[in-house]
Structure formats: structure tokens, C-alpha cells
Design a protein around this motif. Structure first.
Motif, PDB file in Angstrom:
ATOM      1  N   THR A  31       0.959  -1.174   0.060  1.00 15.22           N
ATOM      2  CA  THR A  31       0.305  -0.156   0.090  1.00 15.22           C
ATOM      3  C   THR A  31       1.080   1.097  -0.157  1.00 15.22           C
ATOM      4  OG1 THR A  31      -0.081   0.057   2.316  1.00 15.22           O
ATOM      5  CG2 THR A  31      -1.978  -1.113   1.526  1.00 15.22           C
ATOM      6  N   GLY A  32       1.973   1.083   0.644  1.00 16.40           N
ATOM      7  CA  GLY A  32       2.951   1.858   0.465  1.00 16.40           C
ATOM      8  C   GLY A  32       3.432   2.406  -1.082  1.00 16.40           C
ATOM      9  N   TYR A  35       0.609   5.152  -2.457  1.00 15.32           N
ATOM     10  CA  TYR A  35       0.942   5.972  -1.841  1.00 15.32           C
ATOM     11  C   TYR A  35       1.964   7.183  -2.599  1.00 15.32           C
ATOM     12  CZ  TYR A  35      -2.760   5.936   1.627  1.00 15.32           C
ATOM     13  OH  TYR A  35      -3.855   5.113   2.428  1.00 15.32           O
ATOM     14  N   ARG A  36       3.077   6.169  -2.405  1.00 10.07           N
ATOM     15  CA  ARG A  36       4.482   6.448  -3.781  1.00 10.07           C
ATOM     16  C   ARG A  36       3.955   7.600  -4.896  1.00 10.07           C
ATOM     17  NH1 ARG A  36       9.521   5.654  -1.681  1.00 10.07           N
ATOM     18  NH2 ARG A  36       9.289   4.684   0.445  1.00 10.07           N
ATOM     19  N   VAL A  92       5.491  11.857  -0.200  1.00 12.13           N
ATOM     20  CA  VAL A  92       4.590  10.616   0.259  1.00 12.13           C
ATOM     21  C   VAL A  92       3.845  11.051   1.512  1.00 12.13           C
ATOM     22  CG1 VAL A  92       5.955   8.929   0.683  1.00 12.13           C
ATOM     23  CG2 VAL A  92       4.221   8.536   0.158  1.00 12.13           C
ATOM     24  N   ILE A 125      -3.070  -0.776   8.042  1.00 10.91           N
ATOM     25  CA  ILE A 125      -3.959  -2.288   7.484  1.00 10.91           C
ATOM     26  C   ILE A 125      -4.522  -2.732   8.725  1.00 10.91           C
ATOM     27  CG2 ILE A 125      -3.711  -4.413   6.324  1.00 10.91           C
ATOM     28  CD1 ILE A 125      -2.421  -1.871   5.007  1.00 10.91           C
ATOM     29  N   ARG A 176      -0.437   8.026  11.998  1.00  8.46           N
ATOM     30  CA  ARG A 176      -1.348   6.599  11.294  1.00  8.46           C
ATOM     31  C   ARG A 176      -0.550   5.513  12.077  1.00  8.46           C
ATOM     32  NH1 ARG A 176      -0.230  10.710   7.893  1.00  8.46           N
ATOM     33  NH2 ARG A 176       1.211   9.358   7.087  1.00  8.46           N
TER      34      ARG A 176
HETATM   35  O1   DC Z   1       6.076   2.012   3.376  1.00 11.09           O
HETATM   36  P1   DC Z   1       6.412   3.231   2.588  1.00 11.09           P
HETATM   37  O2   DC Z   1       8.534   3.690   2.740  1.00 11.09           O
HETATM   38  O3   DC Z   1       6.721   2.504   0.879  1.00 11.09           O
HETATM   39  O4   DC Z   1       5.035   4.228   2.731  1.00 11.09           O
HETATM   40  C1   DC Z   1       5.109   4.825   1.984  1.00 11.09           C
HETATM   41  C2   DC Z   1       4.859   6.635   2.454  1.00 11.09           C
HETATM   42  O5   DC Z   1       3.150   5.921   2.216  1.00 11.09           O
HETATM   43  C3   DC Z   1       4.875   6.450   4.204  1.00 11.09           C
HETATM   44  O6   DC Z   1       5.115   7.934   4.257  1.00 11.09           O
HETATM   45  C4   DC Z   1       3.968   6.122   4.707  1.00 11.09           C
HETATM   46  C5   DC Z   1       2.468   6.385   3.828  1.00 11.09           C
HETATM   47  N1   DC Z   1       1.105   5.085   4.305  1.00 11.09           N
HETATM   48  C6   DC Z   1       0.721   5.267   4.538  1.00 11.09           C
HETATM   49  O7   DC Z   1       0.571   6.682   4.919  1.00 11.09           O
HETATM   50  N2   DC Z   1      -0.439   4.177   4.442  1.00 11.09           N
HETATM   51  C7   DC Z   1       0.172   2.559   4.035  1.00 11.09           C
HETATM   52  N3   DC Z   1      -0.802   1.622   4.605  1.00 11.09           N
HETATM   53  C8   DC Z   1       1.472   2.752   4.006  1.00 11.09           C
HETATM   54  C9   DC Z   1       1.610   4.074   3.644  1.00 11.09           C
END
Ligand code: DC
Length: 210
Positions: A31-32, A35-36, A92, A125, A176
Motif C-alpha cells: 500500500t506504500g 501513496y508513492r 509522500v 492495515i 497512522r
Molecule cells: O512503506 P513505504 O515507505 O513505502 O510508505 C510510503 C509512505 O506512505 C509512508 O510515508 C507512509 C505512507 N503510508 C501510509 O500512510 N499508509 C499506508 N498504508 C502505507 C504507507
């Protein structure tokens, strides 16, 4: 079955989640990366990253997709490597903090996680996206170790800058990052990837047997 893997940056989520999914024959949802990818597109289009509604609209009209090889696509572009850039690392959290953006993303994550067996990794999650997940894990590691791991992923950036970035991101992500009450916490600081995967696999097997 849904296996939820949450935790801060550098705790080992991606490596572990990917290996676990492979071992179990489950699908893997990062899921990250969603957002990326949205952040990448917003920057490319010159959008104001402070405007939650416009970003949510962009997320709705340009949904992130994953192909069979696990590559990440948005607006017809393969962004698998570009979304790991330090510019994206830094921006991000600014995009991810908007409630309207999170609503669109969460809905899509539920849709993508809906079919069959899946390992989903993220921050929220076990708490929000899939509170009914059969197995919930919250990975942690001390900040030094997390910075070291990031360094291996981001060879172009110095140790100090990385540690500063990590601290800033922890602060921005903090709201979060609460573990679900029923999540199993695993400290990965001194563990090998295989050991972490093995532990989670045991939780999955125990749950399947129950
Ligand atoms: O896990 P990652 O570093 O790829 O996540 C990228 C960004 O997205 C991180 O700053 C937090 C955000 N994120 C979020 O807010 N909720 C999620 N479920 C996954 C990532």
C-alpha cells in the motif's frame, strides 16, 4: 485469508511481506507503493501537495495498478523504480496525511485485497484497511538498524541525511502508526529475514488450523 503487516519505514515490511507471500502462495499488496505512485504523479503534474481534495480526485481518476510481475503503474507509466527516489521518500508523507486521499486509497486497497489470500503491508492495515485480518503483525526495529537498511536501499544518500529523513518521516507518519491491539509485535532488529518470515508463517498456520 488476509495477513496484515504494519510498521514504520525500515522495519523490514517489504522484504518480509514479499518473501512471506511467495512462501505461502498468497498475493502481495504494497500500500506504500500506492501513496508513492500518487505522489510521483502529483509532482509530475505540478499539483499543490497541500490540496487534499485535488489529490484525492487524482487518486480516483488515475488509480494505481500492479501487474503480474508486481510492477507499479499509474497513468500509463511504469513507476516501479521512480517511486523509490529520495524526493518521493520526502514528499509522500505530505500526500498521505490528507484524509480525502486516504479515503480513496483505503477503498481501493480493500478492493485489491478482497480476493483470495493476500499479504498486505502498510501503516494502517490492521487498524483501518482490514481490521478483520486473520493475522496481524506489527514490525519494529531500532532507528539505527532501520537507517542502515535504508542506506542499503538508497546508495546515493549519506548516513546523516538518511537518519534525518527517517526521523522526519517517523514524526509525520506517527498518527497512522499505532499498532492494532490484536497485532503481534515483532522486533526485527536482530533477526534475519528468514526468521521473521518463519514466525509469521507459524502464526498463519496456527490460524488456518483453528
Ligand atoms: O512503506 P513505504 O515507505 O513505502 O510508505 C510510503 C509512505 O506512505 C509512508 O510515508 C507512509 C505512507 N503510508 C501510509 O500512510 N499508509 C499506508 N498504508 C502505507 C504507507
Amino acid at each position: 485469508m488476509i495477513v496484515a503487516i504494519d510498521g514504520p519505514a525500515g522495519a523490514g515490511k517489504s522484504t518480509v511481506a514479499r518473501a512471506l507471500a511467495e512462501r505461502l502462495g498468497f498475493r502481495y499488496l504494497d500500500t506504500g507503493a500506492m501513496y508513492r505512485a500518487l505522489t510521483w504523479l502529483a509532482m509530475r503534474r505540478g499539483l499543490d501537495l497541500g490540496g487534499g481534495e485535488a489529490l484525492a480526485e487524482l487518486a480516483r481518476t488515475e488509480p494505481v495498478t500492479f501487474d503480474k510481475e508486481g510492477r507499479v503503474w499509474i497513468a500509463g507509466t511504469d513507476v516501479t523504480s521512480s517511486i523509490r527516489d529520495t524526493r518521493i521518500d520526502r514528499m509522500v508523507p505530505v500526500v498521505a496525511r490528507h484524509t480525502p486521499v486516504r479515503e480513496v486509497m483505503r477503498e481501493r486497497q480493500r478492493l485489491l485485497g478482497n480476493e483470495g489470500d493476500v499479504v498486505i503491508e502498510g501503516r494502517d492495515i490492521g487498524t483501518v484497511v482490514a481490521p478483520g485480518a486473520e493475522v496481524k503483525v506489527y514490525l519494529v526495529a531500532n532507528r539505527n538498524e532501520r537507517a542502515k537498511r535504508r542506506m542499503a536501499d538508497r546508495p546515493g544518500i549519506g548516513a546523516d541525511a538518511l537518519a534525518t529523513d527517517l526521523r522526519a518521516r517517523d514524526e509525520k507518519d506517527a498518527e497512522r502508526m499505532q499498532p492494532a491491539e490484536d497485532a503481534q509485535k515483532i522486533d526485527t532488529t536482530d533477526l534475519r529475514v528468514e526468521d521473521v518470515v518463519e514466525r509469521i508463517e507459524q502464526l498463519v498456520r496456527a490460524r488456518s488450523a483453528a
